[in-house]
Design a protein around this motif. Structure first.
Motif, PDB file in Angstrom:
ATOM      1  N   LYS A  73       0.871  -1.188   0.000  1.00  0.00           N
ATOM      2  CA  LYS A  73       0.000   0.000   0.000  1.00  0.00           C
ATOM      3  C   LYS A  73       0.901   1.230   0.000  1.00  0.00           C
ATOM      4  N   ALA A  74       0.421   2.307  -0.633  1.00  0.00           N
ATOM      5  CA  ALA A  74       1.232   3.513  -0.808  1.00  0.00           C
ATOM      6  C   ALA A  74       0.694   4.662   0.035  1.00  0.00           C
ATOM      7  N   GLY A  75       1.641   5.348   0.694  1.00  0.00           N
ATOM      8  CA  GLY A  75       1.247   6.515   1.483  1.00  0.00           C
ATOM      9  C   GLY A  75       2.137   7.701   1.172  1.00  0.00           C
ATOM     10  N   VAL A  76       1.588   8.898   1.402  1.00  0.00           N
ATOM     11  CA  VAL A  76       2.383  10.114   1.283  1.00  0.00           C
ATOM     12  C   VAL A  76       2.293  10.833   2.627  1.00  0.00           C
ATOM     13  N   ALA A  77       3.416  11.371   3.067  1.00  0.00           N
ATOM     14  CA  ALA A  77       3.461  12.109   4.340  1.00  0.00           C
ATOM     15  C   ALA A  77       3.729  13.576   4.046  1.00  0.00           C
ATOM     16  N   ILE A  78       3.209  14.456   4.903  1.00  0.00           N
ATOM     17  CA  ILE A  78       3.351  15.899   4.681  1.00  0.00           C
ATOM     18  C   ILE A  78       3.721  16.592   5.988  1.00  0.00           C
TER      19      ILE A  78
END
Ligand code: DX5
Ligand code: ZN
Length: 228
Positions: A113-118
């Motif tokens: 699964k792919a995640g983006v952090a900010i």
């Protein structure tokens, strides 16, 4: 739209590394939904934590869902290694590469699964071009690098803004909040629109990991079901 049950993801960054395996077991046996693995390279953040070897060790420990958070520059160089190490989900920072779209494609190609952090200083709207590609968005509620920091209050508006973008775009991603999450603010964070709570020091630095997880879950759930 019905909100999913809140998930609790203890961060092993705050675990006792002299007995990491037992601490992972304690969190899993204590009801943790995910195990959050904070990877730091000493460049993207001013701290160094661990690499794929520790994820591999965690993988052999049990079948917990490994939620790997890469706080590293040029994450593209390590995505395949962390996937092979046994990650279930890999999140990269939108600030850590000029090619966030390609980095997310690479994660998707591994089957993770792919995640983006900010980070707290990055505008939420910068995520708009890639929100259709992710299963998770990590809203950093501290400046990344260390556990035990104070929750940044502006994070509530950012979570609400992201939840509005998710609803208007019909995106299925989960919102994870990472940094300074406690028993006291868990309810407000979920009420703002979050789905996953990452907690390091507030879970591992207590007398009972299981007890804290259970209390955090109750407080989180009360945001979705007003206590009658
Ligand atoms: C980045 C790390 C920490 C950690 C949570 O700094 O991602 O935010 O997971 O640590 P606590 O819960 O102690 O703030
Ligand atoms: Zn993290």
């Amino acid at each position: 739209m019905k909100r999913p049950e809140p998930l609790i993801a203890p961060s092993i960054l705050s675990a006792d590394f002299t007995r990491l395996g037992e601490q992972i077991d304690e969190a899993v046996d204590g009801g943790a939904d995910w195990i959050h693995c904070d990877v730091m390279d000493g460049h993207f953040v001013p701290n160094i934590s661990f690499g794929p070897m520790v994820v591999e060790a965690a993988r052999t420990r049990n079948d917990a869902f490994l939620d790997v958070h890469l706080m590293i520059n040029n994450p593209e160089q390590y995505i395949v290694q962390f996937a092979k190490a046994g990650s279930d989900q890999i999140s990269v920072h939108c600030e850590a590469t000029p090619h966030i779209h390609r980095a997310l494609q690479m994660i998707n190609q591994t089957g993770c699964k792919a995640g983006v952090a900010i980070n707290p200083g990055t505008p939420i709207f910068e995520l708009e071009p890639i929100l259709h590609m992710v299963d998770l968005v990590i809203v950093m509620s501290v400046n990344p690098g260390f556990g035990g920091q104070k929750f940044i209050k502006q994070s509530y508006q950012r979570i609400e803004q992201l939840a509005r973008l998710r609803n208007s775009g019909g995106h299925p991603f989960l919102i994870e909040v990472d940094g300074g999450v406690t028993l006291e603010n868990a309810r407000s964070i979920i009420a703002a629109g979050a789905d996953v709570l990452v907690a390091g020091s507030s879970i591992y630095r207590t007398d009972s990991i299981a007890d804290t997880i259970s209390k955090m879950r109750k407080n989180a759930q009360s945001a979705l079901r007003p206590v009658v």
